[in-house]
Design an enzyme around this catalytic site. Structure first.
Site, mmCIF file in Angstrom:
data_model
loop_
_atom_site.group_PDB
_atom_site.id
_atom_site.type_symbol
_atom_site.label_atom_id
_atom_site.label_comp_id
_atom_site.label_asym_id
_atom_site.label_seq_id
_atom_site.Cartn_x
_atom_site.Cartn_y
_atom_site.Cartn_z
ATOM 1 N N ASP A 61 -7.346 94.079 -44.975
ATOM 2 C CA ASP A 61 -7.520 94.251 -43.533
ATOM 3 C C ASP A 61 -6.207 94.424 -42.778
ATOM 4 O O ASP A 61 -6.201 94.964 -41.673
ATOM 5 C CB ASP A 61 -8.297 93.063 -42.960
ATOM 6 N N TYR B 159 -16.479 91.711 -39.258
ATOM 7 C CA TYR B 159 -15.937 90.366 -39.068
ATOM 8 C C TYR B 159 -14.987 90.297 -37.878
ATOM 9 O O TYR B 159 -14.298 91.266 -37.568
ATOM 10 C CB TYR B 159 -15.160 89.925 -40.313
#
Length: 366
Positions: free
Chosen positions: A56, A140
């Site tokens: 990420d 998320y």
């Protein structure tokens, strides 16, 4: 506290030149603190789920995914916001309003004592300064919170929330590699691994790192009541010495010290590193994501500071064939004693989903 707030497209929120006023002296602690990488591997071998292992930070860019924070929801109280000025992939200006929030908040009791000889107990409230940012990476949300306390403590906390990455199952099937969260809907088991880079300048640039292990003394003449234990400090001399994992049996912690400056009792000044929640990777070392994320092989790494060594999985994780970043740099086994040290910490969260995580996941803290 005095410090500089930074923000960039890849790492997001960073802290620089962190100092603490001790009487009339402004004492240096941390030159730069940052989240260097993050990977989310899924533990389901099915065709759809096994592909999931996003980096990420190095692939998405945590700063590029930053939210514009809002008063009363993301932050409470008297707020100072900071905007982030970035560029798009096409080189055009990108403004993220209120990307960073700074505020102060109550944090319970700082200290208390009631002397039985006195009528009134003594108690003080604790307040902490919060510097935070929140990023949405697809499903998320990740909240990044630096906490600075009145007693000189520093804490970095991640808050995980958002939407689970889901899959479908046939009726009456109980998935082995996840949990049912609704009829014919399941959430696969997965992990989140983070790595932070802490470039210490503790009262100067020549620091050392000690590994602290609690040792139980064997019964005998030196321990006749069989109750003795002590903290054994080992000063780490090389990168190979420093590679280590948490150890519950020895209550293992670490301490960054400056041997050139002594405290009030004649010992080197230091900051103790206290690990929180953590995990180990359950995928094989031969799994492709683990080859690209060599930083998960150890919880702690120590290197000498080098301006080109900023990201734990290397500069280009999406093009990496493995063994880049920390895994490669530390093969040189450079000395790390009494030098400008960088302390790297890898921490993980193993998420075994539950029905209560759906449709929106309550925040997990690490």
């Amino acid at each position: 506290w005095r410090f500089v707030i930074g923000f960039n497209a890849r790492e997001g929120l960073t802290l620089h030149h962190l100092r603490y006023r001790d009487g009339d002296e402004e004492r240096s602690i941390l030159y730069r603190g940052s989240l260097t990488e993050m990977v989310v591997p899924y533990g389901d071998p099915s065709e759809t789920q096994r592909r999931k292992n996003a980096f990420d930070v190095g692939e998405y860019g945590m700063g590029m995914c930053a939210n514009s924070l809002e008063l009363g929801c993301d932050c409470l109280g008297s707020i100072r916001y900071f905007d982030a000025r970035l560029v798009t992939s096409r080189g055009e200006p990108l403004l993220v309003k209120n990307a960073i929030c700074m505020h102060e908040e109550d944090f319970g009791i700082l200290w208390k004592h009631t002397d039985r000889r006195l009528v009134t107990p003594e108690v003080r409230r604790s307040r902490r300064l919060v510097i935070s940012s929140i990023s949405t990476v697809e499903n998320y949300e990740y909240g990044f919170f630096w906490y600075l306390y009145q007693d000189g403590s520093i804490e970095f906390e991640l808050k995980l929330t958002g939407i689970l990455s889901l899959g479908a199952v046939h009726p009456h099937v109980s998935p082995k590699y996840g949990a049912l969260v609704a009829p014919q809907l399941y959430a696969p088991n997965h992990q989140h691994f983070f790595n932070v880079r802490l470039d210490f300048d503790l009262d100067g640039v020549k620091n050392s790192v000690q590994q602290i292990d609690v040792v139980a003394v064997e019964p005998g003449e030196m321990n006749p009541f069989e109750n003795a234990f002590y903290a054994q400090a080992t000063t780490l001399q090389s990168e190979s010495d420093a590679k280590a994992n948490l150890c519950l049996e020895s209550a293992r912690t670490w301490k960054v010290i400056n041997p050139a400056r002594l405290n009030g009792v004649g010992q080197p000044v230091g900051y103790r590193f206290l690990p929180g929640d953590n995990s180990v990777p359950y995928a094989s070392p031969n799994a492709w994501w683990r080859k690209r994320a060599g930083f998960v092989n150890h919880h702690v790494w120590v290197t000498p500071n080098h301006p080109d060594e900023r990201f734990a999985a290397g500069d280009y994780p999406n093009q990496s064939t493995g063994s880049d970043g920390l895994a490669r740099w530390t093969e040189a086994n450079r000395p790390v004693e009494s030098t400008d040290v960088v302390f790297w910490y890898t921490f993980g969260h193993t998420h075994l989903p539950r029905p209560e995580d759906y449709p929106v996941m309550p925040t997990a803290y690490i």
